[in-house]
Write an enzyme that holds these catalytic residues in place. Sequence first.
Site, mmCIF file in Angstrom:
data_model
loop_
_atom_site.group_PDB
_atom_site.id
_atom_site.type_symbol
_atom_site.label_atom_id
_atom_site.label_comp_id
_atom_site.label_asym_id
_atom_site.label_seq_id
_atom_site.Cartn_x
_atom_site.Cartn_y
_atom_site.Cartn_z
ATOM 1 N N ALA A 1 0.793 -1.226 0.000
ATOM 2 C CA ALA A 1 0.000 0.000 0.000
ATOM 3 C C ALA A 1 0.829 1.281 0.000
ATOM 4 C CB ALA A 1 -0.936 0.005 1.210
ATOM 5 N N GLY B 1 -0.893 0.175 -5.205
ATOM 6 C CA GLY B 1 -1.416 -0.004 -3.862
ATOM 7 C C GLY B 1 -1.765 1.317 -3.199
ATOM 8 N N SER C 1 -1.229 -9.750 -14.080
ATOM 9 C CA SER C 1 -0.647 -8.965 -15.165
ATOM 10 C C SER C 1 -0.777 -9.731 -16.469
ATOM 11 C CB SER C 1 0.842 -8.689 -14.890
ATOM 12 O OG SER C 1 1.469 -8.138 -16.033
ATOM 13 N N TYR D 1 8.780 -13.738 -13.787
ATOM 14 C CA TYR D 1 7.697 -12.829 -13.384
ATOM 15 C C TYR D 1 6.377 -13.277 -14.004
ATOM 16 C CZ TYR D 1 5.010 -8.535 -12.741
ATOM 17 O OH TYR D 1 4.038 -7.627 -12.382
#
Length: 274
Positions: free
Chosen positions: A11, A16, A134, A159
């Site tokens: 966050a 975030g 993603s 990733y």
Amino acid sequence: MTGRVCVVTGASSGIGRETMRALARMGATLALVCRDRGRGEATLAEAGDRAVLFLADLSSQAEVRRLAAALRDRYPAIHVLVNNAGVVNLRRSTTVDGIETVFAVNHLAYFLLTHLLLDRLRSSVPARIVNVASDAHRFGRIDLDDLGHARRYRTMRVYGASKLANILFTYELARRLQGTGVTANCLHPGAVATRLGQNNGRVATLLTRALKPFFRTPEQGAATTVHLASSPAVEGVSGQYFVDCRAARSSRASYDETLACRLWDASAKLTGIE
């Protein structure tokens, strides 16, 4: 969102932080999960009096468990869990648990934290789980015999595999939660100018800054996350992949239910979840 408790990981920056800002404007009660105390306290300062800061390094399973216990102690009800924290590494590394770092943070932390909060979410229905994935998942492949990419480490493949794991997890979670009042969805935020990847040294930091004008802003990137966390339009919608606030098709591999179950079992073993 007044009266609704929302947990947001990662966050303190990027998507975030923008998710936090949007939900704060809507009146949500916020649990802000951050790794860095300084950035976390700066985020908390602008979040308002309905926010609480929780510090945790999500690469450590002990830290995830400690975080979950603190969240359960603090909140009798949790209505929204946004799994957002993530990393990209140019070189292979392992966590304190001996697990490859990108897989540990980007997938296993989602898996473990969600499971540890699931009873609280179930008792707070209607509740929502939002997993930030993603479109890079299309570059990824899940090798159940080498989840840690020990044989060959290629940054975008690693990733991408972690993001594919996010989607497989979301779809399988949605199937298992059907009829409970808890929904699970995932999303592609777009190519966003955030701090992601800047842990890889000065060259990577300079490169991401140079490319920043070509990316979406974090606020634009957070739009779909906020939509899934708050919009009445997706009440009851579950097991979907969203792009630009609309349901979209993910890769063919992401719909492999056998693979999803096998990944679930492997993840449960790695995290000690029964």
